[in-house]
Design an enzyme around this catalytic site. Structure first.
Site, PDB file in Angstrom:
ATOM      1  N   GLU A   1       0.831  -1.222   0.000  1.00 25.40           N
ATOM      2  CA  GLU A   1       0.000   0.000   0.000  1.00 25.40           C
ATOM      3  C   GLU A   1       0.857   1.261   0.000  1.00 25.40           C
ATOM      4  O   GLU A   1       0.783   2.068   0.925  1.00 25.40           O
ATOM      5  CB  GLU A   1      -0.878   0.023   1.259  1.00 25.40           C
ATOM      6  CG  GLU A   1      -1.778  -1.164   1.460  1.00 25.40           C
ATOM      7  CD  GLU A   1      -2.423  -1.183   2.850  1.00 25.40           C
ATOM      8  OE1 GLU A   1      -2.005  -0.397   3.741  1.00 25.40           O
ATOM      9  OE2 GLU A   1      -3.334  -1.985   3.057  1.00 25.40           O
ATOM     10  N   PRO A   2       1.688   1.456  -1.008  1.00 25.39           N
ATOM     11  CA  PRO A   2       2.504   2.671  -1.005  1.00 25.39           C
ATOM     12  C   PRO A   2       1.691   3.902  -1.382  1.00 25.39           C
ATOM     13  O   PRO A   2       0.818   3.839  -2.247  1.00 25.39           O
ATOM     14  CB  PRO A   2       3.565   2.385  -2.073  1.00 25.39           C
ATOM     15  CG  PRO A   2       2.914   1.420  -3.002  1.00 25.39           C
ATOM     16  CD  PRO A   2       1.920   0.628  -2.196  1.00 25.39           C
ATOM     17  N   GLY A   3       1.955   5.001  -0.710  1.00 22.94           N
ATOM     18  CA  GLY A   3       1.300   6.265  -1.056  1.00 22.94           C
ATOM     19  C   GLY A   3       2.350   7.306  -1.389  1.00 22.94           C
ATOM     20  O   GLY A   3       2.500   7.750  -2.521  1.00 22.94           O
ATOM     21  N   ARG A   4       3.145   7.650  -0.369  1.00 26.74           N
ATOM     22  CA  ARG A   4       4.118   8.743  -0.504  1.00 26.74           C
ATOM     23  C   ARG A   4       5.089   8.525  -1.666  1.00 26.74           C
ATOM     24  O   ARG A   4       5.366   9.458  -2.419  1.00 26.74           O
ATOM     25  CB  ARG A   4       4.908   8.860   0.798  1.00 26.74           C
ATOM     26  CG  ARG A   4       5.790  10.084   0.871  1.00 26.74           C
ATOM     27  CD  ARG A   4       6.721  10.006   2.077  1.00 26.74           C
ATOM     28  NE  ARG A   4       6.066   9.727   3.309  1.00 26.74           N
ATOM     29  CZ  ARG A   4       5.609  10.643   4.174  1.00 26.74           C
ATOM     30  NH1 ARG A   4       5.774  11.915   3.902  1.00 26.74           N
ATOM     31  NH2 ARG A   4       5.024  10.280   5.297  1.00 26.74           N
TER      32      ARG A   4
ATOM     33  N   ARG B   1       2.775  20.221   6.229  1.00 22.87           N
ATOM     34  CA  ARG B   1       3.814  19.295   6.704  1.00 22.87           C
ATOM     35  C   ARG B   1       4.941  19.962   7.515  1.00 22.87           C
ATOM     36  O   ARG B   1       5.334  19.424   8.552  1.00 22.87           O
ATOM     37  CB  ARG B   1       4.376  18.479   5.546  1.00 22.87           C
ATOM     38  CG  ARG B   1       3.314  17.689   4.771  1.00 22.87           C
ATOM     39  CD  ARG B   1       3.895  16.619   3.857  1.00 22.87           C
ATOM     40  NE  ARG B   1       4.491  15.553   4.622  1.00 22.87           N
ATOM     41  CZ  ARG B   1       5.778  15.428   4.838  1.00 22.87           C
ATOM     42  NH1 ARG B   1       6.613  16.284   4.304  1.00 22.87           N
ATOM     43  NH2 ARG B   1       6.232  14.455   5.571  1.00 22.87           N
TER      44      ARG B   1
ATOM     45  N   TYR C   1       4.941  18.350  11.116  1.00 29.02           N
ATOM     46  CA  TYR C   1       5.948  17.298  11.350  1.00 29.02           C
ATOM     47  C   TYR C   1       7.375  17.842  11.304  1.00 29.02           C
ATOM     48  O   TYR C   1       8.320  17.052  11.181  1.00 29.02           O
ATOM     49  CB  TYR C   1       5.851  16.207  10.279  1.00 29.02           C
ATOM     50  CG  TYR C   1       4.470  15.721   9.960  1.00 29.02           C
ATOM     51  CD1 TYR C   1       3.745  14.935  10.866  1.00 29.02           C
ATOM     52  CD2 TYR C   1       3.876  16.021   8.741  1.00 29.02           C
ATOM     53  CE1 TYR C   1       2.474  14.482  10.550  1.00 29.02           C
ATOM     54  CE2 TYR C   1       2.604  15.572   8.421  1.00 29.02           C
ATOM     55  CZ  TYR C   1       1.909  14.797   9.338  1.00 29.02           C
ATOM     56  OH  TYR C   1       0.666  14.348   9.019  1.00 29.02           O
TER      57      TYR C   1
ATOM     58  N   CYS D   1      -1.695  34.067  10.369  1.00 28.83           N
ATOM     59  CA  CYS D   1      -1.353  34.756  11.622  1.00 28.83           C
ATOM     60  C   CYS D   1      -0.930  33.788  12.722  1.00 28.83           C
ATOM     61  O   CYS D   1      -1.582  33.699  13.771  1.00 28.83           O
ATOM     62  CB  CYS D   1      -2.549  35.560  12.097  1.00 28.83           C
ATOM     63  SG  CYS D   1      -3.225  36.543  10.778  1.00 28.83           S
ATOM     64  N   GLU D   2       0.099  33.022  12.475  1.00 28.98           N
ATOM     65  CA  GLU D   2       0.691  32.161  13.507  1.00 28.98           C
ATOM     66  C   GLU D   2       2.170  32.037  13.190  1.00 28.98           C
ATOM     67  O   GLU D   2       2.530  31.889  12.018  1.00 28.98           O
ATOM     68  CB  GLU D   2       0.163  30.722  13.463  1.00 28.98           C
ATOM     69  CG  GLU D   2      -1.289  30.555  13.377  1.00 28.98           C
ATOM     70  CD  GLU D   2      -1.720  29.132  13.725  1.00 28.98           C
ATOM     71  OE1 GLU D   2      -0.917  28.350  14.254  1.00 28.98           O
ATOM     72  OE2 GLU D   2      -2.876  28.837  13.447  1.00 28.98           O
TER      73      GLU D   2
ATOM     74  N   TYR E   1       0.464  14.056   0.600  1.00 30.11           N
ATOM     75  CA  TYR E   1       0.090  14.688   1.873  1.00 30.11           C
ATOM     76  C   TYR E   1       0.236  16.212   1.797  1.00 30.11           C
ATOM     77  O   TYR E   1       0.583  16.853   2.788  1.00 30.11           O
ATOM     78  CB  TYR E   1       0.901  14.091   3.030  1.00 30.11           C
ATOM     79  CG  TYR E   1       0.812  12.584   3.090  1.00 30.11           C
ATOM     80  CD1 TYR E   1      -0.400  11.975   3.402  1.00 30.11           C
ATOM     81  CD2 TYR E   1       1.897  11.753   2.802  1.00 30.11           C
ATOM     82  CE1 TYR E   1      -0.516  10.584   3.436  1.00 30.11           C
ATOM     83  CE2 TYR E   1       1.789  10.364   2.837  1.00 30.11           C
ATOM     84  CZ  TYR E   1       0.584   9.793   3.158  1.00 30.11           C
ATOM     85  OH  TYR E   1       0.463   8.433   3.190  1.00 30.11           O
TER      86      TYR E   1
HETATM   87  N1  LLP Z   1      -1.325   1.962   4.576  1.00 36.27           N
HETATM   88  C1  LLP Z   1      -1.757   2.423   5.763  1.00 36.27           C
HETATM   89  C2  LLP Z   1      -2.598   1.556   6.592  1.00 36.27           C
HETATM   90  C3  LLP Z   1      -1.399   3.720   6.189  1.00 36.27           C
HETATM   91  O1  LLP Z   1      -1.830   4.162   7.361  1.00 36.27           O
HETATM   92  C4  LLP Z   1      -0.577   4.530   5.366  1.00 36.27           C
HETATM   93  C5  LLP Z   1      -0.201   5.888   5.771  1.00 36.27           C
HETATM   94  C6  LLP Z   1      -0.159   4.009   4.131  1.00 36.27           C
HETATM   95  C7  LLP Z   1      -0.541   2.714   3.774  1.00 36.27           C
HETATM   96  C8  LLP Z   1       0.695   4.782   3.182  1.00 36.27           C
HETATM   97  O2  LLP Z   1       1.945   5.076   3.710  1.00 36.27           O
HETATM   98  P1  LLP Z   1       3.042   5.786   2.790  1.00 36.27           P
HETATM   99  O3  LLP Z   1       3.475   4.785   1.750  1.00 36.27           O
HETATM  100  O4  LLP Z   1       2.417   6.961   2.168  1.00 36.27           O
HETATM  101  O5  LLP Z   1       4.131   6.128   3.714  1.00 36.27           O
HETATM  102  N2  LLP Z   1       0.480  12.885   6.648  1.00 36.27           N
HETATM  103  C9  LLP Z   1       1.746  12.254   6.962  1.00 36.27           C
HETATM  104  C10 LLP Z   1       1.777  10.787   6.556  1.00 36.27           C
HETATM  105  C11 LLP Z   1       0.680   9.957   7.176  1.00 36.27           C
HETATM  106  C12 LLP Z   1       0.704   8.519   6.763  1.00 36.27           C
HETATM  107  C13 LLP Z   1      -0.488   7.780   7.289  1.00 36.27           C
HETATM  108  N3  LLP Z   1      -0.610   6.422   6.849  1.00 36.27           N
HETATM  109  C14 LLP Z   1       2.866  13.045   6.301  1.00 36.27           C
HETATM  110  O6  LLP Z   1       2.598  14.060   5.662  1.00 36.27           O
HETATM  111  O7  LLP Z   1       4.030  12.693   6.428  1.00 36.27           O
END
Ligand code: LLP
Length: 421
Positions: free
Chosen positions: A275-278, A314, A318, A346-347, A375
């Site tokens: 499940e890659p997102g980033r 971000r 973070y 304004c922060e 993100y």
């Molecule tokens: N699967 C599950 C169950 C997750 O909770 C996440 C991310 C992913 C897959 C995808 O992870 P990735 O491959 O994108 O690392 N907003 C934060 C990141 C939050 C990630 C939450 N879960 C940021 O901007 O760094």
């Protein structure tokens, strides 16, 4: 391979000069590269070649329908965490059997939506959720395919706000209790156990925590099979990190990550999901903004941009580091120096970078934040009544607005003043 390069002194997205988009859409805006999205999806797909697998893009990273369509057309599955995300996946034509439903707090309405619309599997995170799902599925005369998300108690060595695999985190079922909960699941009328799910965190820059978690999953697979469960699918989550700073050592590549998967669970004969997102969307996007003022402060200069923390949260949330570059390529030897890069909110937290060494820039100059495709837009808000900013997709020399900036009229119309006021 970078699809955001200087050509003739101007930063381009693929073959489109960014000032051309700025003139058409106004600043600030997000811009995404189709070529980068495609390349990153394929890197994962190729890393798992030869194994029965499905890359389920974690659309929480960037869920614009046009971005999803690019990936869906490549055969991506989707990892969704809400009814809204499920609807987005279906809207771009992803079949239910390529959608996995993750998340700690699925409601009964969301379960119903996915059961009726079609779902590959629910990744279940607790016993109360398991009971609710069985109840909802039985009520519909259906059976819900599930993987239990186990919490392997592994330190992902990432930012505390995005680590999920330690026992103190809210996610998953403690791995020590897994056999007990699987037995409970197998006895429920509306549940069919199909596999195991694990996800330990995001922006991991080291493969060791993955290796530790997947080894535990392999051991659990053997134990559960011995208990009589037909474990045929492993969902190994997302989390592989990306380089944010260009001078930092690069995180491992998808191919190396694929090797860890092969080594730890390859012998089990299971279908593997990731499940890659980033890594798919992050470096496929820029945030482009204009300098409103250069302010000379007490001992330091500030570049005040027209983008703010509501557009890219971000850094504030973070302490994230995003590479910031001028859109006009600086001449060799051009003046540079440290500057604080801030937004107009304004922060004091509305600060993108402190004492960043940048070429001298003044009002009217365009700047680009790199690695903002994941993100970024999805976490934006209209704080300070700043309208959500447009998103643009580029493919070769073409570009299109894939989410328009709302008008102020549209924003104001969303509120209602009660008659009795
Ligand atoms: N699967 C599950 C169950 C997750 O909770 C996440 C991310 C992913 C897959 C995808 O992870 P990735 O491959 O994108 O690392 N907003 C934060 C990141 C939050 C990630 C939450 N879960 C940021 O901007 O760094």
């Amino acid at each position: 391979m970078d699809h955001f390069l200087y050509r003739d002194g101007v930063l381009h997205a693929e073959d489109v000069p960014l000032p051309e988009i700025a003139a058409a859409a106004g600043t600030p805006f997000y811009v995404y590269s189709t070529a980068t999205l495609t390349r990153h999806f394929r890197l994962f797909d190729e890393a798992l070649a030869g194994m029965d697998h499905l890359v389920c893009y974690a659309m929480k990273a960037n869920s614009n329908l046009a971005v999803l369509r690019v990936l869906a057309d490549l055969g991506a599955g989707m990892d969704v965490v809400s009814g809204g995300e499920y609807r987005r996946a279906r809207a771009v034509g992803v079949p239910g059997d390529r959608i996995v439903f993750s998340g700690v707090g699925k409601t009964r309405a969301e379960m119903r939506l996915a059961l009726e619309g079609g779902i590959r599997q629910f990744n279940v995170e607790s016993e109360p959720e398991l009971l609710a799902l069985s109840d909802v599925a039985s009520g519909l005369g259906l059976t819900a395919p599930i993987a239990l998300r186990v919490n392997p108690d592994v330190d992902a060595r990432t930012h505390a706000k995005i680590a999920t695999g330690k026992s103190e985190n809210k996610f998953g079922i403690p791995i020590a209790r897994a056999r007990e909960v699987y037995a409970e699941a197998a006895a429920l009328p509306g549940i069919e156990v199909v596999g195991i799910d694990v996800h330990i965190g995001s922006q991991l820059t080291d493969l060791a925590p993955f290796e530790a978690a997947y080894t535990k999953v392999a051991d659990l697979t053997a134990a559960l099979r011995a208990d009589g469960h037909d474990i045929r699918r492993l969902d190994l989550g997302g989390g592989l990190g990306i380089p944010y700073a260009r001078d930092n050592s690069a995180p491992p590549l998808p191919l190396e990550y694929g090797e860890v998967i092969r080594r730890t669970v390859g012998h089990l004969g299971c279908e593997v999901e990731i499940e890659p997102g980033r890594l798919i969307a992050g470096n496929a996007g820029l945030l482009v903004s204009e300098v409103i003022y250069r302010k000379v402060g007490e001992g330091r200069d500030f570049l005040i941009l027209d983008a703010a923390m509501n557009d890219l949260i971000r850094p504030a949330m973070y302490d994230a580091w995003h590479d910031i570059v001028p859109v006009a390529e600086p001449a060799p030897g051009a003046e540079r120096g440290p500057v604080d890069v801030v937004g107009p909110v304004c922060e004091s937290g509305d600060t993108f970078a402190v004492q960043r060494d940048l070429p001298h820039m003044v009002a009217g100059d365009l700047v680009a934040f790199r690695s903002a495709g994941a993100y970024g837009a999805v976490m934006s808000s209209e704080y300070n009544s700043r309208p959500l900013i447009p998103e643009i997709l580029v493919k070769d020399e073409q570009f299109a607005v894939i989410r328009a900036r709302p008008s102020f009229d549209e924003m104001l119309k969303r509120d209602t003043i009660p008659e009795w006021l």
